[in-house]
Design an enzyme around this catalytic site. Structure first.
Site, PDB file in Angstrom:
ATOM      1  N   CYS A   1       0.540   3.573   3.370  1.00 26.22           N
ATOM      2  CA  CYS A   1       1.057   3.177   4.669  1.00 26.22           C
ATOM      3  C   CYS A   1       2.417   3.841   4.883  1.00 26.22           C
ATOM      4  CB  CYS A   1       1.205   1.658   4.741  1.00 26.22           C
ATOM      5  SG  CYS A   1      -0.360   0.769   4.890  1.00 26.22           S
TER       6      CYS A   1
ATOM      7  N   HIS B   1      -8.456   7.102   3.495  1.00 29.43           N
ATOM      8  CA  HIS B   1      -7.947   8.367   2.969  1.00 29.43           C
ATOM      9  C   HIS B   1      -9.054   9.106   2.240  1.00 29.43           C
ATOM     10  CE1 HIS B   1      -7.918   6.016  -0.750  1.00 29.43           C
ATOM     11  NE2 HIS B   1      -7.739   7.142  -1.428  1.00 29.43           N
TER      12      HIS B   1
ATOM     13  N   ASN C   1     -14.013   9.205  -0.672  1.00 27.27           N
ATOM     14  CA  ASN C   1     -14.672   8.063  -1.306  1.00 27.27           C
ATOM     15  C   ASN C   1     -14.332   6.841  -0.462  1.00 27.27           C
ATOM     16  OD1 ASN C   1     -15.478   9.653  -3.503  1.00 27.27           O
ATOM     17  ND2 ASN C   1     -13.604   9.218  -4.615  1.00 27.27           N
TER      18      ASN C   1
ATOM     19  N   CYS D   1       0.834  -1.204   0.000  1.00 27.69           N
ATOM     20  CA  CYS D   1       0.000   0.000   0.000  1.00 27.69           C
ATOM     21  C   CYS D   1       0.870   1.257   0.000  1.00 27.69           C
ATOM     22  CB  CYS D   1      -0.908  -0.005   1.220  1.00 27.69           C
ATOM     23  SG  CYS D   1      -1.864   1.533   1.409  1.00 27.69           S
TER      24      CYS D   1
ATOM     25  N   HIS E   1      -6.560   1.858   1.919  1.00 28.34           N
ATOM     26  CA  HIS E   1      -6.157   2.621   3.107  1.00 28.34           C
ATOM     27  C   HIS E   1      -7.133   3.777   3.354  1.00 28.34           C
ATOM     28  CE1 HIS E   1      -2.698   3.565   5.848  1.00 28.34           C
ATOM     29  NE2 HIS E   1      -3.368   4.709   5.919  1.00 28.34           N
TER      30      HIS E   1
ATOM     31  N   GLN F   1      -9.539  12.925  -0.450  1.00 30.92           N
ATOM     32  CA  GLN F   1      -8.853  13.732  -1.444  1.00 30.92           C
ATOM     33  C   GLN F   1      -9.295  15.194  -1.338  1.00 30.92           C
ATOM     34  OE1 GLN F   1      -8.397  11.833  -5.460  1.00 30.92           O
ATOM     35  NE2 GLN F   1      -9.850  10.349  -4.636  1.00 30.92           N
TER      36      GLN F   1
ATOM     37  N   HIS G   1      -3.761   0.877   8.370  1.00 33.08           N
ATOM     38  CA  HIS G   1      -4.300   0.467   7.075  1.00 33.08           C
ATOM     39  C   HIS G   1      -5.704  -0.137   7.193  1.00 33.08           C
ATOM     40  CE1 HIS G   1      -4.102  -1.024   2.889  1.00 33.08           C
ATOM     41  NE2 HIS G   1      -4.701  -2.101   3.364  1.00 33.08           N
TER      42      HIS G   1
END
Length: 353
Positions: A73, A169, A156, A70, A167, A171, A116
């Site tokens: 991470c 997250h 999303n 990933c 992971h 944007q 994660h």
């Protein structure tokens, strides 16, 4: 909050946001990366009046890597990722495969936690507040770029939404124009203001919803409700009770209460469809006033706009998704299978505790 800005090996900016003021961030990106070459272009549709970003370089972006590879991470030993340090609280960096770049704006990735296997709903209130502070800081920083007119922070979540990295997250898109959805709100705002002699449409909507049956959660400074004309099966709008145009306008009381309210809302979303169901896929989207000129929206100023978050899922019932088919995709006329009143009732039933 401590903020530390650095650069990745290819020149992209990376910013650490830490809970502790004594945290030192001096790890160096050891990857042999060449500078990123992007081909982002904004094209305006003359019939619809909206804009399309053409970004062919995104075809090569990372796609569903195994967990031990990933890129979000922390780096560990010789396993080098987008984050050079071995741990982090919250980190933001320029997207390696941006939809918008240069004169066409900017795209950033926000990693909510180094864990994660977590989700935003798993964060503590302290961690969620740090994410809010990072969103606010990035909104401020990006608003000063000459090519940026509107800043959009969003998450999303879930493969059904199209997420390619598991992971936790989100944007941030910094657009060089006012987005079509925001422009529609501003036109409605202007028309309502003119028709009522100055009344604010956002204030009216919030007052009507608070007096109705679709309220899901209400705190001293925030209110969450399913809107009267919800487009999605389960859709909640979260408003600060004191109208502000953007994240920068929130006062300390609202910032302090936000984590508790938002985490409760996300945890209820994960319980909509019952125990044993996979995590609910969703999109969480902050709507902020544009930083550009608003002359085309006669009589409207930035302060007339109301910051709010829209949270919705594309799952309409257990094991079934809401697809945007002919009417939605072809004509932008949504058909909702779940009455908003029933959606609100369900979200009140599933308290996370």
């Amino acid at each position: 909050m401590k903020k530390t800005s650095t650069r990745l090996a290819d020149g992209r900016e990376l910013v650490y946001y830490d809970l502790r003021d004594d945290t030192v961030r001096d790890a160096v990106d050891r990857r042999p990366l060449e500078r990123t070459v992007t081909t982002s272009e904004i094209r305006r549709d003359p019939l619809l009046g909206d804009s399309v970003a053409v970004a062919s370089h995104r075809q090569g972006r990372t796609y569903h890597p195994p967990a031990d590879q990933c890129p979000l991470c922390p780096s560990s030993g010789e396993r080098l990722s987008e984050i050079p340090d071995s741990s982090y609280d919250v980190v933001v960096f320029e997207n390696r495969f941006p939809s918008l770049a240069g004169d066409s704006g900017r795209c950033e990735v926000v990693c909510f936690t180094s864990d994660h296997d977590a989700s935003f709903a798993d964060l503590t209130e302290e961690q969620a507040r740090l994410v809010l502070d990072a969103w606010t800081d990035r909104t401020s920083e990006l608003s000063h770029l000459p090519s940026v007119e509107q800043v959009f922070c969003f998450e999303n979540r879930g493969a059904e939404i199209g997420v390619t990295l598991g992971h936790p997250h989100g944007q941030i898109y910094a657009y060089p124009f006012t987005t079509p959805r925001t422009a529609l709100m501003l036109r409605s705002l202007a028309a309502h203001k003119d028709a009522t002699g100055g009344e604010n449409l956002f204030d009216s909507v919030l007052a009507d919803e608070l007096a109705g049956e679709r309220v899901v959660l209400e705190g001293e400074h925030w209110a969450a409700f399913v809107p009267y004309a919800a487009h999605w099966p389960y859709e909640v709008h979260l408003y600060p009770k004191r109208r502000v145009p953007d994240l920068l306008g929130l006062d300390e009381a609202a910032r302090t209460e936000f984590p508790k309210v938002y985490l409760e809302l996300l945890r209820r979303f994960d319980r909509i469809f019952g125990e044993g169901e996979p995590p609910t896929p969703y999109i969480a989207a902050w709507h902020q006033a544009p930083f550009g000129q608003l002359e085309e929206f006669e009589g409207v100023t930035r302060d007339d706009f109301a910051l709010h978050l829209e949270l919705f899922t594309i799952r309409r019932t257990s094991g079934k998704l809401k697809f945007l088919a002919g009417s939605e995709s072809g004509m932008n006329v949504f058909i909702n299978d779940v009455p908003p009143e029933r959606a609100a009732e369900r979200l009140r039933e599933v308290a996370s505790s």
